[in-house]
Design an enzyme around this catalytic site. Structure first.
Site, PDB file in Angstrom:
ATOM      1  N   LYS A   1      53.397  25.999 -35.692  1.00  0.00           N
ATOM      2  CA  LYS A   1      51.983  26.357 -35.726  1.00  0.00           C
ATOM      3  C   LYS A   1      51.832  27.778 -35.201  1.00  0.00           C
ATOM      4  O   LYS A   1      52.467  28.139 -34.198  1.00  0.00           O
ATOM      5  CB  LYS A   1      51.154  25.402 -34.847  1.00  0.00           C
TER       6      LYS A   1
ATOM      7  N   LEU B   1      49.931  18.076 -42.955  1.00  0.00           N
ATOM      8  CA  LEU B   1      50.565  19.392 -43.003  1.00  0.00           C
ATOM      9  C   LEU B   1      51.328  19.575 -44.309  1.00  0.00           C
ATOM     10  O   LEU B   1      51.839  18.620 -44.885  1.00  0.00           O
ATOM     11  CB  LEU B   1      51.547  19.548 -41.833  1.00  0.00           C
TER      12      LEU B   1
ATOM     13  N   LYS C   1      58.140  16.704 -35.134  1.00  0.00           N
ATOM     14  CA  LYS C   1      57.292  15.931 -36.047  1.00  0.00           C
ATOM     15  C   LYS C   1      57.661  14.459 -35.870  1.00  0.00           C
ATOM     16  O   LYS C   1      58.675  13.994 -36.364  1.00  0.00           O
ATOM     17  CB  LYS C   1      57.483  16.359 -37.493  1.00  0.00           C
TER      18      LYS C   1
END
Length: 671
Positions: free
Chosen positions: A295, A87, A119
């Site tokens: 996202k 990412l 994350k």
């Protein structure tokens, strides 16, 4: 940048390409990170900045055009049907705002919905299920192909070998993270230390190293966990839910583990609030994270936004300030704690860690310095998590200067000049000047005044703080020289309280030798040992002059306790304070045991509230009669004396069939 790093832009670009390739090889292929993630990110962003100015320099071999390292040769290679891309990272709020604006502009949307999630700091994995059965598991590798770690993945209990639902797609590639819970990591490292085995530097290294074992039996012994968060190949496509959040809910129904710390966000304001919310609870999370991920929630909108060569355009990782950073050790000092513990501390070139400027970091103890081989002049990785004191994690040895100096533990306390001792089987060195050392002063006074020691009622922590801070008391002997006026002038004291404290101090002169010995705060000398010493030596001076061999003849005194006592008594500062205390009018009685045949040698456990005495008073009566009072119930317990509101000890006694008596029955035994 080191002194021999290239200076012109073209040379700097070539240097970054080579250096990043070296770091990626170490990180992805050798599983041996050479730098903290924040340092790698800084170098990579510098590379991107140069390419933005000179796009003509970018080639297909550029590190910006691929994800990273190749698969290890020892494992079979697995080609990902759908690439496992990394990412793009955001470190500033402005970058997040720009990401949201780009998404809305491309989609011509006024508002967006984003799936916000954590994350994790672990190892990315792809799990391939065919007709509900786990058939292949692969690491990310270089994004196009990874390592086949199926045998190892099958040892992780959190990962289902068979999906539990009727509506299961023919092919489902679940993307997620293998990691290790902090409590499991700490337990594993403790066990490794006890066995003399190598300890892992952090949970991420532990997870990666465990998963990439060639022998899956070793992996099976490691406490690995897994969270699902993404999707690879899927057949048929009609199974796909409409949103990412619905996908994660479907995963839960299939029996896959999904992190509960997630939320659907509908604006930049909600995104930033989510970022702050997770940051606030970050240090209390049971696993390591280094950011949050956003996202675009709709899969249809994700498809319209598409992918760049390295990362999807519909997702962004919002990183937190680094909890690890590199800096230089300028020197190593020692600090003296309230209990006399000597802790080496590295003085560092100032560095930003976790949003705070760090200039010092703990090195824990002498053994840790030797194990990590930390030297003055070294470049080190420093970690800070929440309110935890910053610590030196590791040394970057390939940056060690020729004149780096090894640390030598001092032999004298830097505060009081008493000798520093380190007893057998203890990692921590300590100052032996317990009654004299300024660093230990408050703790020594609080212990001295404790109700089980000199029992000076009213001399609590707040009063001790004022007495020490105003230089009215330096050692326990100074308590007996305190005047009424000095006490009455203390904050929140007043004349009546000062008078009561003076009376309590004077009353404490009439005590027992055992209490006085316990009040000195000699390491490893508790109440029971103090009583044994008092009964054996009968006077303070006899104990002060006792040697190790003589001490070993005392009941329950072993080598560690004997060494601790002699070390304390040999320190001139301590002897001086003891003599001052004795000269202040102490009258130390030696309690004679009145042995009761009914209880002598028996083991008692006390629980609950007694009608006419405290448990401490009951304990004293039993011990004077020759009994032993233990803190827990076992098969060796002879009696449990239970009062009202007795707890688990009573239950345990009934389970083991240990006789339970009340206070009256205990007193009958003592007659």
């Amino acid at each position: 940048m080191s002194s021999n790093s290239p200076t012109n832009l073209a040379e700097r670009y070539a240097f970054l390409q080579a250096e990043l390739a070296r770091l990626e090889h170490a990180y992805y292929v050798l599983d041996n990170p050479l730098l903290p993630d924040i340092e790698y990110d800084r170098l990579y962003r510098e590379l991107l900045d140069i390419e933005a100015v000179h796009p003509e320099w970018v080639t297909s071999e550029s590190l910006s055009q691929r994800v990273g390292g190749a698969a290890l040769k020892e494992f079979d290679s697995v080609t990902h049907a759908v690439p496992m891309l990394s990412l793009n990272n955001a470190f500033e709020d402005a970058e997040l705002i720009a990401f949201d604006r780009r998404c809305r502009e491309v989609l011509h949307a006024e508002h967006m919905a984003y799936a916000g999630e954590l994350k994790f700091d672990g190892l990315a994995i792809s799990l391939r299920y065919e007709n509900g059965l786990l058939v292949t598991a692969a690491t990310r590798g270089d994004g196009a192909s990874g390592e086949d770690v199926t045998a190892n993945i099958k040892t992780i209990r959190a990962i289902p070998l068979k999906l539990t639902r009727k509506n299961i797609p023919q092919v489902l590639e679940v993307r997620g993270e293998v990691f290790m819970y902090l409590k499991d990591f700490e337990k594993m490292n403790r066990q490794a230390a006890e066995l003399g085995e190598k300890e892992f530097a952090n949970p991420r290294n532990a997870a990666a190293g465990s998963l990439r074992q060639l022998d899956s039996k070793i992996t099976a012994k490691r406490p690995l966990s897994f969270f699902a968060y993404g999707l690879g190949a899927l057949e048929p496509q009609s199974w796909l839910p409409k949103t990412h959040e619905e996908l994660l809910n479907a995963y839960i129904e299939l029996g896959l583990p999904v992190c509960s710390e997630r939320k659907v966000l509908h604006s930049v304001q909600e995104i930033l609030a989510f970022y702050s919310e997770i940051d606030d609870k970050r240090d209390s999370l049971p696993y390591d994270i280094d950011g949050v991920v956003y996202k675009v929630n709709s899969f249809a909108e994700q498809a319209k936004l598409g992918f760049a060569s390295r990362a999807p355009r519909f997702a962004l990782a919002h990183k937190y300030p680094a909890q690890e950073a590199l800096t230089t050790v300028l020197g190593i000092d020692v600090q003296v704690g309230r209990t006399g513990a000597i802790t080496p501390v590295a003085r560092l070139a100032p560095v930003e860690v976790g949003g705070v400027t760090v200039t010092n970091a703990t090195l824990h103890n002498e053994d840790e310095i030797k194990r990590k081989d930390v030297r003055i002049g070294d470049t080190v990785s420093v970690r800070r998590a929440g309110d935890v004191i910053p610590e030196v994690v590791s040394v970057i040895k390939d940056r060690r200067p020729a004149d780096a100096k090894e640390f030598q533990m001092p032999s004298r306390c830097p505060v009081c000049d008493s000798h520093i001792e380190r007893l057998a089987d203890e990692a921590v060195a300590r100052c032996s000047g317990g009654l004299f050392c300024g660093a230990q002063r408050k703790q020594a006074l609080i212990h001295f005044a404790h109700r089980r020691a000199m029992d000076i009622e009213g001399l609590g922590e707040k009063i001790v703080d004022q007495l020490v801070d105003q230089n009215l008391v330096r050692t326990p002997a100074d308590l007996y020289r305190l005047g009424f006026t000095a006490l009455a002038n203390l904050e929140r004291m007043g004349e009546k309280s000062a008078d009561n404290l003076i009376k309590a101090i004077n009353q404490s002169r009439n005590t027992t030798l055992a209490r006085f010995i316990f009040a000195l705060g000699i390491r490893h000398v508790g109440e029971t040992t103090a009583k044994d010493l008092a009964n054996h030596y009968q006077s303070m001076h006899a104990l002060m002059d006792a040697g190790v061999e003589d001490l070993l003849t005392v009941k329950d005194v072993g080598p560690v306790v004997a060494d601790s006592i002699t070390s304390f008594m040999q320190e001139a500062h301590n002897r001086e304070v003891i003599e001052q205390l004795l000269a202040s009018g102490m009258r130390l009685a030696v309690e004679e045991k009145v042995i009761s045949a009914a209880v002598a040698g028996k083991t008692f456990v006390l629980t609950g509230t007694f009608p006419t005495m405290t448990r401490d008073e009951a304990k004293d009566l039993l011990e004077k009669a020759g009994a032993k009072v233990a803190g827990s119930v076992s098969k060796k317990t002879d009696y449990v004396v239970a009062g009202t509101d007795a707890g688990s000890k009573l239950t345990k006694a009934e389970e083991l069939g240990v006789p339970v008596i009340d206070e009256a029955a205990m007193l009958d035994l003592l007659k």
